[in-house]
Every structure is written in structure tokens, then in C-alpha cells.
Enzyme design. Sequence first.
Site, PDB file in Angstrom:
ATOM      1  N   GLY A  11      -6.287 -13.530 -51.386  1.00  0.00           N
ATOM      2  CA  GLY A  11      -5.056 -14.031 -51.596  1.00  0.00           C
ATOM      3  C   GLY A  11      -3.997 -13.249 -51.586  1.00  0.00           C
ATOM      4  O   GLY A  11      -3.119 -13.463 -52.685  1.00  0.00           O
ATOM      5  N   MET A  89     -10.740 -19.329 -45.026  1.00  0.00           N
ATOM      6  CA  MET A  89     -12.000 -19.418 -43.768  1.00  0.00           C
ATOM      7  C   MET A  89     -13.363 -19.826 -43.870  1.00  0.00           C
ATOM      8  O   MET A  89     -13.774 -20.424 -43.425  1.00  0.00           O
ATOM      9  CB  MET A  89     -12.306 -17.821 -44.312  1.00  0.00           C
ATOM     10  CG  MET A  89     -12.374 -16.879 -44.194  1.00  0.00           C
ATOM     11  SD  MET A  89     -10.222 -16.175 -43.007  1.00  0.00           S
ATOM     12  CE  MET A  89     -11.750 -15.780 -42.445  1.00  0.00           C
ATOM     13  N   ARG A  90     -12.368 -21.031 -43.747  1.00  0.00           N
ATOM     14  CA  ARG A  90     -13.477 -22.576 -43.245  1.00  0.00           C
ATOM     15  C   ARG A  90     -12.175 -23.770 -42.122  1.00  0.00           C
ATOM     16  O   ARG A  90     -11.054 -23.850 -42.235  1.00  0.00           O
ATOM     17  CB  ARG A  90     -13.317 -23.481 -44.397  1.00  0.00           C
ATOM     18  CG  ARG A  90     -14.578 -24.472 -44.761  1.00  0.00           C
ATOM     19  CD  ARG A  90     -14.889 -25.113 -45.763  1.00  0.00           C
ATOM     20  NE  ARG A  90     -16.185 -23.281 -46.264  1.00  0.00           N
ATOM     21  CZ  ARG A  90     -16.726 -23.361 -46.313  1.00  0.00           C
ATOM     22  NH1 ARG A  90     -17.578 -23.712 -45.785  1.00  0.00           N
ATOM     23  NH2 ARG A  90     -17.533 -22.539 -47.334  1.00  0.00           N
ATOM     24  N   ILE A  91     -13.034 -24.032 -41.238  1.00  0.00           N
ATOM     25  CA  ILE A  91     -11.940 -25.325 -40.674  1.00  0.00           C
ATOM     26  C   ILE A  91     -12.051 -26.993 -41.458  1.00  0.00           C
ATOM     27  O   ILE A  91     -13.052 -27.013 -41.934  1.00  0.00           O
ATOM     28  CB  ILE A  91     -13.411 -25.112 -39.226  1.00  0.00           C
ATOM     29  CG1 ILE A  91     -13.505 -23.858 -38.265  1.00  0.00           C
ATOM     30  CG2 ILE A  91     -12.592 -26.203 -38.128  1.00  0.00           C
ATOM     31  CD1 ILE A  91     -12.171 -23.479 -37.954  1.00  0.00           C
ATOM     32  N   HIS A 108      -1.969 -16.782 -39.450  1.00  0.00           N
ATOM     33  CA  HIS A 108      -3.083 -16.132 -38.205  1.00  0.00           C
ATOM     34  C   HIS A 108      -2.648 -15.181 -37.878  1.00  0.00           C
ATOM     35  O   HIS A 108      -1.063 -14.572 -37.667  1.00  0.00           O
ATOM     36  CB  HIS A 108      -3.230 -17.359 -37.189  1.00  0.00           C
ATOM     37  CG  HIS A 108      -3.947 -16.591 -36.368  1.00  0.00           C
ATOM     38  ND1 HIS A 108      -5.759 -16.353 -36.583  1.00  0.00           N
ATOM     39  CD2 HIS A 108      -4.250 -16.073 -35.050  1.00  0.00           C
ATOM     40  CE1 HIS A 108      -5.743 -16.388 -35.487  1.00  0.00           C
ATOM     41  NE2 HIS A 108      -5.285 -15.631 -34.389  1.00  0.00           N
ATOM     42  N   GLU A 141      -5.718 -30.392 -35.678  1.00  0.00           N
ATOM     43  CA  GLU A 141      -6.724 -30.374 -35.961  1.00  0.00           C
ATOM     44  C   GLU A 141      -7.306 -29.269 -34.739  1.00  0.00           C
ATOM     45  O   GLU A 141      -8.887 -28.839 -35.069  1.00  0.00           O
ATOM     46  CB  GLU A 141      -7.384 -31.762 -35.255  1.00  0.00           C
ATOM     47  CG  GLU A 141      -9.105 -31.478 -35.155  1.00  0.00           C
ATOM     48  CD  GLU A 141      -9.046 -33.254 -34.988  1.00  0.00           C
ATOM     49  OE1 GLU A 141      -8.195 -34.532 -34.794  1.00  0.00           O
ATOM     50  OE2 GLU A 141     -10.682 -34.048 -35.261  1.00  0.00           O
ATOM     51  N   ASP A 144      -5.904 -22.856 -35.327  1.00  0.00           N
ATOM     52  CA  ASP A 144      -5.207 -21.901 -34.507  1.00  0.00           C
ATOM     53  C   ASP A 144      -4.346 -22.012 -33.420  1.00  0.00           C
ATOM     54  O   ASP A 144      -3.743 -21.485 -32.976  1.00  0.00           O
ATOM     55  CB  ASP A 144      -6.022 -20.223 -34.345  1.00  0.00           C
ATOM     56  CG  ASP A 144      -6.150 -19.870 -35.620  1.00  0.00           C
ATOM     57  OD1 ASP A 144      -7.868 -19.743 -34.993  1.00  0.00           O
ATOM     58  OD2 ASP A 144      -6.024 -20.463 -36.865  1.00  0.00           O
ATOM     59  N   GLU A 173       3.454 -10.740 -42.464  1.00  0.00           N
ATOM     60  CA  GLU A 173       2.824 -11.157 -43.206  1.00  0.00           C
ATOM     61  C   GLU A 173       2.974 -12.092 -44.834  1.00  0.00           C
ATOM     62  O   GLU A 173       3.321 -12.992 -44.731  1.00  0.00           O
ATOM     63  CB  GLU A 173       1.331 -11.535 -43.567  1.00  0.00           C
ATOM     64  CG  GLU A 173       0.132 -11.227 -42.056  1.00  0.00           C
ATOM     65  CD  GLU A 173      -1.336 -11.583 -42.440  1.00  0.00           C
ATOM     66  OE1 GLU A 173      -1.845 -11.973 -42.896  1.00  0.00           O
ATOM     67  OE2 GLU A 173      -2.330 -10.773 -41.683  1.00  0.00           O
TER      68      GLU A 173
HETATM   69  C1  GRF Z   1      -5.650 -11.784 -43.336  1.00  0.00           C
HETATM   70  O1  GRF Z   1      -5.406 -11.045 -42.165  1.00  0.00           O
HETATM   71  C2  GRF Z   1      -4.263 -12.998 -43.371  1.00  0.00           C
HETATM   72  O2  GRF Z   1      -3.403 -12.555 -41.628  1.00  0.00           O
HETATM   73  C3  GRF Z   1      -5.940 -14.041 -42.726  1.00  0.00           C
HETATM   74  O3  GRF Z   1      -6.692 -13.963 -43.807  1.00  0.00           O
HETATM   75  C4  GRF Z   1      -6.151 -12.568 -44.276  1.00  0.00           C
HETATM   76  C5  GRF Z   1      -6.510 -12.157 -45.695  1.00  0.00           C
HETATM   77  O4  GRF Z   1      -5.267 -12.934 -45.860  1.00  0.00           O
HETATM   78  N1  GRF Z   1      -5.564 -15.222 -42.962  1.00  0.00           N
HETATM   79  P1  GRF Z   1      -5.354 -13.072 -47.762  1.00  0.00           P
HETATM   80  O5  GRF Z   1      -5.068 -11.645 -48.559  1.00  0.00           O
HETATM   81  O6  GRF Z   1      -6.372 -13.269 -48.812  1.00  0.00           O
HETATM   82  O7  GRF Z   1      -3.882 -13.506 -47.710  1.00  0.00           O
END
Ligand code: GRF
Length: 202
Positions: A11, A89-91, A108, A141, A144, A173
Amino acid sequence: KRVAVFISGGGSNMVSLADACAAPDFPAEIVAVISDKPTAGGLAKAQGRGISTFVFERKDFAGKAEHEAAILAALADIRPDIICLAGYMRIISGDFIRVYEGRMLNIHPSLLPLFPGLHTHQRAINAGMKIAGCTVHFVTEGMDEGPIVAQAVVPLMADDTSETLASRVLTVEHKLYPLALRMLSEGKVRMEDGKAAFADLA
Ligand code: GRF
């Protein structure tokens, strides 16, 4: 604007958004952090900032539809204006996205449309890229591939590993996402006919 942030891991992007939102003139506040992982390190960071957290573990639900229905039900109470996916990390299904289309962002770690999906840093190194970076885009939908809101570039060094590159990209980021959230919160960008439309920046 009320913002819900979705995380699956450490996070760090959520933290940078929370720190930006803490500024008195910032036009958004994080009202909830939602994770699909009870072990996500970001949950404790959110709680330490007094932000409500919610966990919806996929294995607790019969299927994807039930999992998403539970999250949507919680969101109906939370009433976010904007959703920020940050290391989630889920669609997310089209039905879910349609509820928030134009109000859902993702970050991304590549210069989309290059390198959608996973292992973006190693792929950039393998491709011999001289630059790399990250993209904030509206979530649609397809994975990325939503309309791009903002991007940031970093140099790719000859001795870079995926770890050293990931670290350099993560630093930008953390600057880019708050900028993009401010733009959306202030109406400087919106999604129109499937494209990102930018208000007159004069
Ligand atoms: C990072 O590489 C971000 O670009 C991707 O998830 C990774 C971890 O992000 N979306 P975070 O540290 O959990 O925010």
C-alpha cells in the site's frame, strides 16, 4: 471528493495518496481502504492514519460474483465518489466497473500501452528500453487498457535489475497518483466516450 482505495499489498501508493489528501487544500479525502488480503501491509498503515479498512477475502465467497457483490454492498454504504486501485491484484468484472466507470483509476508500473500485465520492469529491461515509468488510467473492462490520465518517466540504467528499476518507478508513482487524483477530483479530466477529456488547462 470521497475516495476508496483498493490494495492487495504494502500500500505504498495508498500511503502517498493519504498523505496528499491530508493537505488542507487537497480536493479529496480517503474514506476507506479495501483489500482482498487480510495480510496486506497497507491495512495497518491505513488504520494508523485513522482510515476505515475492509477485507474481502476471495476464498470466503462462493465465486467472483459473490465476492464482488459483497464489496459493492460495502461501497453502497461507504459512498465513494472515486475508487483508486493501488496495487490491487485482482481483475474487476465489467459489471463492477460499469457502476464506477469514469470514477475508477488504476496505477500501472509501465508506460502503457507498453507492457500491460505483470513483470513490467524485467520486460522493459529485456526489451532494451532506455526509459521506463508508470501510468494512471481510467479503469475499463480490459486489463490495463483504459484511457490514460497521466504518465511519468524515469531513465533505465545499464546496470538496472527489475528491483532497482521498480524502486525508481515506485518513487515517481508516489508523485503521479496524487496528481492524477487531484485532476479527477477537480474535474480537470473526465472520461467521455471512452476517452480521457482534459479541461482547458489555461
Ligand atoms: C507497484 O508497482 C504499483 O505500480 C502496482 O503495485 C505495486 C505495489 O504497489 N500497482 P503498493 O506499494 O502496494 O502501492
